[in-house]
Design an enzyme around this catalytic site. Structure first.
Site, PDB file in Angstrom:
ATOM      1  N   HIS A   1     -36.832   4.525  47.636  1.00 46.27           N
ATOM      2  CA  HIS A   1     -36.130   5.678  48.225  1.00 46.27           C
ATOM      3  C   HIS A   1     -34.757   5.799  47.567  1.00 46.27           C
ATOM      4  CE1 HIS A   1     -34.085   8.315  51.048  1.00 46.27           C
ATOM      5  NE2 HIS A   1     -35.290   8.716  51.402  1.00 46.27           N
TER       6      HIS A   1
ATOM      7  N   GLU B   1     -37.523  13.858  45.571  1.00 48.28           N
ATOM      8  CA  GLU B   1     -36.421  14.260  46.461  1.00 48.28           C
ATOM      9  C   GLU B   1     -35.128  14.353  45.652  1.00 48.28           C
ATOM     10  OE1 GLU B   1     -37.306  12.484  50.772  1.00 48.28           O
ATOM     11  OE2 GLU B   1     -36.097  11.153  49.561  1.00 48.28           O
TER      12      GLU B   1
HETATM   13  O1  G3P Z   1     -36.736  10.424  53.071  1.00 47.77           O
HETATM   14  C1  G3P Z   1     -36.407  11.695  53.499  1.00 47.77           C
HETATM   15  C2  G3P Z   1     -35.151  12.174  52.946  1.00 47.77           C
HETATM   16  O2  G3P Z   1     -34.407  11.413  52.112  1.00 47.77           O
HETATM   17  C3  G3P Z   1     -34.779  13.565  53.162  1.00 47.77           C
HETATM   18  O3  G3P Z   1     -33.787  13.539  54.122  1.00 47.77           O
HETATM   19  O4  G3P Z   1     -32.456  14.455  55.905  1.00 47.77           O
HETATM   20  O5  G3P Z   1     -32.846  15.797  53.846  1.00 47.77           O
HETATM   21  O6  G3P Z   1     -34.708  15.439  55.436  1.00 47.77           O
HETATM   22  P1  G3P Z   1     -33.422  14.890  54.859  1.00 47.77           P
END
Ligand code: G3P
Length: 219
Positions: A90, A138
């Site tokens: 992550h 992400e």
């Molecule tokens: O692992 C999920 C993440 O890093 C995204 O976070 O708060 O933007 O949904 P968020």
């Protein structure tokens, strides 16, 4: 194939201890009602209890074997705590490429679903070559902003889907960062993602159950 939704509890107080259990029950209820796979990813201290209530992935594992490794996260311990999968790399808990590879192998041996997180198309391509079950792209700059990657940066999703298909079509692509409502989720799926990884949109919502129900309402 039905989308998968992974709710990352991170280290938010709203998803810690007793509140992790409440959120786990919410995940179980909404999963049951919607027929979708909704997976909780609690902190390791809450993993065992959460896994009694709903499907749970660990947030992190270390590529270590049983023995003298004080303070590390043994894959076998996650499995025995009830995890059915794990996030790996992550963006808030990065690993080296060699460690990611070792984690994917160990997860496979232990029959844990592996979700390798990446930050762009190039790292997604590299992660797909390691053959995890999922790669979750992400962009870190959108994490926690409420600005959905599927709307602010759709190319990173379609580009990741395309790159993974070329490297290994068996690997499924998830996306995350800023996803908080049904339109964000639908946009991600339309771009070719198999689901989403999200946190603040649900964990920090004034009513977590209502937010999760609304998220899945258009799928
Ligand atoms: O692992 C999920 C993440 O890093 C995204 O976070 O708060 O933007 O949904 P968020």
């Amino acid at each position: 194939m039905k989308p998968i939704i992974i709710v990352n509890f991170k280290t938010y107080l709203e998803a810690t201890g007793e509140r992790a259990l409440k959120l786990a029950e919410v995940c179980a209820r909404v999963s049951e009602e919607s027929g979708l796979s909704i997976v909780a990813a609690p902190q390791s201290a809450d993993l065992h209890r959460v896994a009694q209530l709903t499907r749970a992935y660990a947030q992190h594992m270390d590529p270590i074997t049983p023995g003298s490794h004080t303070g590390w996260m043994l894959p076998h311990a996650l499995k025995q705590a009830g995890a059915t999968g794990t996030l790996i790399n992550h963006s808030e808990r990065r690993l080296t490429l060699a460690d990611i590879d070792a984690c994917v192998h160990m997860a496979r041996e232990l029959e844990l679903t592996s979700v390798v997180c990446t930050n762009n198309i190039a790292t997604t391509r590299a992660a797909a070559a390691l053959e995890p079950d999922y790669v979750a792209v992400e962009p870190p700059e959108l994490i926690g902003t409420g600005i959905a990657v599927s709307r602010a940066d759709p190319e990173v999703i379609s580009g990741s889907v395309d790159a993974v298909r070329r490297v290994n079509p068996k690997v499924r692509v998830l996306c995350g960062a800023g996803i908080s409502n049904a339109d964000d989720l639908v946009a991600a799926i339309e771009l070719g993602a198999h689901g989403v990884l999200l946190a603040s949109g649900i964990v920090k919502a004034p009513d977590q159950e209502e937010a999760l129900r609304a998220l899945v309402s258009k799928v």
